[in-house]
Design a protein around this motif. Structure first.
Motif, short mmCIF file in Angstrom:
data_model
loop_
_atom_site.label_atom_id
_atom_site.label_comp_id
_atom_site.label_asym_id
_atom_site.label_seq_id
_atom_site.Cartn_x
_atom_site.Cartn_y
_atom_site.Cartn_z
N GLU A 94 47.50 14.40 64.29
CA GLU A 94 47.72 13.47 65.40
C GLU A 94 48.27 12.14 64.90
N ALA A 95 47.71 11.64 63.80
CA ALA A 95 48.18 10.38 63.22
C ALA A 95 49.63 10.52 62.74
N ALA A 96 49.97 11.65 62.15
CA ALA A 96 51.34 11.87 61.69
C ALA A 96 52.30 11.92 62.87
N GLN A 97 51.88 12.56 63.95
CA GLN A 97 52.72 12.63 65.14
C GLN A 97 52.92 11.23 65.74
N ARG A 98 51.83 10.47 65.81
CA ARG A 98 51.92 9.11 66.34
C ARG A 98 52.85 8.25 65.46
N THR A 99 52.76 8.43 64.16
CA THR A 99 53.60 7.68 63.24
C THR A 99 55.08 8.03 63.45
N ALA A 100 55.37 9.30 63.64
CA ALA A 100 56.75 9.72 63.86
C ALA A 100 57.30 9.14 65.17
N ILE A 101 56.47 9.14 66.21
CA ILE A 101 56.90 8.58 67.49
C ILE A 101 57.15 7.08 67.35
N ARG A 102 56.22 6.39 66.68
CA ARG A 102 56.39 4.95 66.48
C ARG A 102 57.65 4.65 65.67
N ALA A 103 57.92 5.47 64.68
CA ALA A 103 59.11 5.25 63.85
C ALA A 103 60.38 5.37 64.69
N SER A 104 60.41 6.35 65.58
CA SER A 104 61.60 6.49 66.43
C SER A 104 61.71 5.33 67.41
N GLN A 105 60.57 4.86 67.93
CA GLN A 105 60.61 3.70 68.83
C GLN A 105 61.11 2.46 68.09
N ILE A 106 60.64 2.28 66.87
CA ILE A 106 61.06 1.13 66.08
C ILE A 106 62.56 1.21 65.79
N GLU A 107 63.04 2.40 65.49
CA GLU A 107 64.46 2.57 65.22
C GLU A 107 65.30 2.21 66.44
N ILE A 108 64.87 2.69 67.60
CA ILE A 108 65.61 2.39 68.84
C ILE A 108 65.61 0.90 69.12
N LEU A 109 64.44 0.26 69.01
CA LEU A 109 64.38 -1.18 69.26
C LEU A 109 65.16 -1.97 68.20
#
Length: 168
Positions: free
Chosen positions: A76-91
């Motif tokens: 779950e933490a790895a999935q959350r990290t991947a989602i956050r990384a994509s959000q950071i990239e978009i922003l």
């Protein structure tokens, strides 16, 4: 820090369990070799080992359940990290070229909107990162309040941000 302590404890428990298991497996053989007259008593010893084996199996089942639970949390933490990384990239893409991407956020391109967008994007990323650190138990609540939230929300921008974005 706590994560490393948990790993050390798990390793220590595994070594202790291995030692106990080895002692249980070798004890009858050592008794047979070292002490005379143990041959007839081995059937009674075998009956006692059945109980011990049942307890050990139950303990192993508990360890497997705990390991699966920990593995689920890590996934779950790895999935959350991947989602956050994509959000950071978009922003980050939008922050690097706000003239192009402001319209995607419903804003017109002017210096005031650029500055406001960059502040909001940075604040969102900061608060999401802080939330993740808190959930992973890497940062305590009092530290978050003192070092991140108090300075942020002591400004007019921070209060305005919170009124508009109460959820992360």
């Amino acid at each position: 820090m706590r994560f490393l302590e948990q790993i050390r404890r798990q390793r220590l428990a595994a070594v202790a369990a291995s030692g106990i298991l080895a002692a249980m497996l070798l004890a009858p053989t050592l008794l047979l070799l070292v002490v005379d007259g143990w041959g007839p008593r081995l059937s009674a010893l075998a009956a006692a080992y059945q109980v011990v084996a049942a307890v050990a199996a139950a303990g192993a089942l508990v360890v497997v359940a705990l390991a699966l639970s920990a593995q689920g949390k890590q996934a779950e933490a790895a999935q959350r990290t991947a989602i956050r990384a994509s959000q950071i990239e978009i922003l980050s893409i939008a922050m690097n070229d706000p003239a192009t991407y402001l319209v995607c956020f419903g804003l017109s391109d002017n210096p005031e909107n650029r500055t406001r967008f960059k502040r909001q994007a940075y604040t969102t990323m900061l608060l999401r990162r802080t939330l993740d650190l808190y959930r992973m138990r890497c940062m305590e609540e009092k530290t978050i309040r003192a070092e991140i939230l108090r300075p942020l929300f002591s400004t007019g921008f921070g209060l305005q941000y919170w009124e508009q974005n109460r959820t992360l």
